[in-house]
Design a protein around this motif. Sequence first.
Motif, PDB file in Angstrom:
ATOM      1  N   VAL A  33     -25.041 -11.436  65.011  1.00 51.27           N
ATOM      2  CA  VAL A  33     -26.389 -10.940  64.740  1.00 51.27           C
ATOM      3  C   VAL A  33     -26.274  -9.465  64.365  1.00 51.27           C
ATOM      4  CG1 VAL A  33     -28.697 -10.488  65.656  1.00 51.27           C
ATOM      5  CG2 VAL A  33     -27.457 -12.543  66.370  1.00 51.27           C
ATOM      6  N   ASN A  34     -26.726  -9.119  63.169  1.00 52.26           N
ATOM      7  CA  ASN A  34     -26.866  -7.713  62.778  1.00 52.26           C
ATOM      8  C   ASN A  34     -28.264  -7.269  63.183  1.00 52.26           C
ATOM      9  OD1 ASN A  34     -24.404  -7.037  60.863  1.00 52.26           O
ATOM     10  ND2 ASN A  34     -25.110  -9.075  60.257  1.00 52.26           N
ATOM     11  N   GLU A  40     -30.320   2.506  66.088  1.00 54.42           N
ATOM     12  CA  GLU A  40     -28.871   2.323  66.130  1.00 54.42           C
ATOM     13  C   GLU A  40     -28.521   0.952  65.561  1.00 54.42           C
ATOM     14  OE1 GLU A  40     -25.202   3.059  69.224  1.00 54.42           O
ATOM     15  OE2 GLU A  40     -27.088   2.317  70.053  1.00 54.42           O
ATOM     16  N   PRO A  41     -27.663   0.902  64.537  1.00 58.11           N
ATOM     17  CA  PRO A  41     -27.240  -0.396  63.992  1.00 58.11           C
ATOM     18  C   PRO A  41     -26.239  -1.058  64.938  1.00 58.11           C
ATOM     19  CG  PRO A  41     -26.180   1.393  62.798  1.00 58.11           C
ATOM     20  CD  PRO A  41     -27.093   2.034  63.788  1.00 58.11           C
ATOM     21  N   VAL A  42     -26.600  -2.216  65.465  1.00 58.89           N
ATOM     22  CA  VAL A  42     -25.761  -2.892  66.441  1.00 58.89           C
ATOM     23  C   VAL A  42     -25.349  -4.261  65.923  1.00 58.89           C
ATOM     24  CG1 VAL A  42     -26.805  -1.650  68.363  1.00 58.89           C
ATOM     25  CG2 VAL A  42     -27.683  -3.903  67.728  1.00 58.89           C
ATOM     26  N   ILE A  59     -21.485   1.255  62.882  1.00 54.68           N
ATOM     27  CA  ILE A  59     -21.132   2.406  62.056  1.00 54.68           C
ATOM     28  C   ILE A  59     -19.616   2.624  62.080  1.00 54.68           C
ATOM     29  CG2 ILE A  59     -21.335   4.907  61.808  1.00 54.68           C
ATOM     30  CD1 ILE A  59     -24.178   4.712  62.805  1.00 54.68           C
ATOM     31  N   VAL A  60     -19.034   2.734  60.894  1.00 54.13           N
ATOM     32  CA  VAL A  60     -17.608   3.036  60.742  1.00 54.13           C
ATOM     33  C   VAL A  60     -17.480   4.170  59.733  1.00 54.13           C
ATOM     34  CG1 VAL A  60     -15.351   2.186  60.007  1.00 54.13           C
ATOM     35  CG2 VAL A  60     -16.906   0.677  61.286  1.00 54.13           C
ATOM     36  N   LEU A  65     -22.250  -0.741  58.582  1.00 52.07           N
ATOM     37  CA  LEU A  65     -21.761  -1.945  57.919  1.00 52.07           C
ATOM     38  C   LEU A  65     -22.646  -3.130  58.296  1.00 52.07           C
ATOM     39  CD1 LEU A  65     -17.900  -1.580  58.549  1.00 52.07           C
ATOM     40  CD2 LEU A  65     -19.238  -0.783  56.584  1.00 52.07           C
ATOM     41  N   THR A  66     -22.685  -4.113  57.421  1.00 55.52           N
ATOM     42  CA  THR A  66     -23.385  -5.366  57.679  1.00 55.52           C
ATOM     43  C   THR A  66     -22.346  -6.479  57.694  1.00 55.52           C
ATOM     44  OG1 THR A  66     -25.338  -4.551  56.518  1.00 55.52           O
ATOM     45  CG2 THR A  66     -25.210  -6.923  56.914  1.00 55.52           C
ATOM     46  N   PHE A  67     -22.388  -7.313  58.732  1.00 60.92           N
ATOM     47  CA  PHE A  67     -21.313  -8.269  58.953  1.00 60.92           C
ATOM     48  C   PHE A  67     -21.759  -9.703  58.703  1.00 60.92           C
ATOM     49  CE2 PHE A  67     -19.863  -4.523  61.091  1.00 60.92           C
ATOM     50  CZ  PHE A  67     -18.483  -4.560  60.957  1.00 60.92           C
ATOM     51  N   GLY A  68     -20.793 -10.511  58.305  1.00 61.08           N
ATOM     52  CA  GLY A  68     -20.971 -11.945  58.159  1.00 61.08           C
ATOM     53  C   GLY A  68     -19.791 -12.672  58.768  1.00 61.08           C
TER      54      GLY A  68
END
Length: 294
Positions: A33-34, A40-42, A59-60, A65-68
Amino acid sequence: MPWLRDDSLVIGYEGGGETFAYPINILNYHEIVNDNIGGEPVLITYCPLCFSGVVFNRIVDGDPLTFGNISALYQSDLVMYDHQTGSFWFQVAGEAVVGPLTGSRLTPLPSATMPWGDWLRLHPETKLLKGTGQSENAFAAGTYANGFGTGYQDRINDEKFVFPVDRDLLDDRLSAGEIVLTVEVAGGQTDYALGDIGDEAVNDEIGGEPVAVFTRSGGLSVGAFSRRAGNCILTFDHDGAGVFVDREMGTLWDFSGRAKEGPLAGSGLERLSIRRSLWFAVAISFPGIKIYSP
């Protein structure tokens, strides 16, 4: 949601002055889950093969970043990818293993795992992930809702992994299927074998930081906190009724690290970053990690 029972596990997170619950029933299907909480982006992650729940900051190098989910595995664990660079990430470690960001690691965030009924009693105003706009029974078949499929943990303890694992990286200090809690502070990491601890308050120190690990329900409920309260370093005991008591002040604390009665009532402990997983995945992710011994 008729499928969400009091004993169904959730990953709990606190941020932006609110609380959030992510049911394992849903994460068992979607695994990622994005979210954005309090600015804060978690990233909430879960792999049913490792019984591993970890919350990360997305955050990097200063960029969110957005993950799949690539629907592939590495060391019998979930592999994620980020949309921005296409790098592949090993979930338990939070480490990029393929692509431009190889070697980068996500920062784990403080979270908790516990049965939904316990989380709701502690946080009656919690927000709850309900999944997508599917049938209300879409997530009812919760094979991993509050544990494993029949015989799965025994199979992993016998090192009969469902998918390939580099056996040279395994660590026989614990059984491969032991459920462990990895607590991380700036000064280091320590693993706690939940099957050995039971319902308890563990008082420890990691990298010079006094740490308390709270466990209940045979390790289904877990959380970790700093033992610092103002100028005091507290020592905790579990009273057997789901309440924790510090020896120094005699204050009663709940499972979310909040002082409910006594001299410190109204204060709260700082929650620490955790990973909850089967031992084999942690041993591969963090070779030689310290294991707590009473």
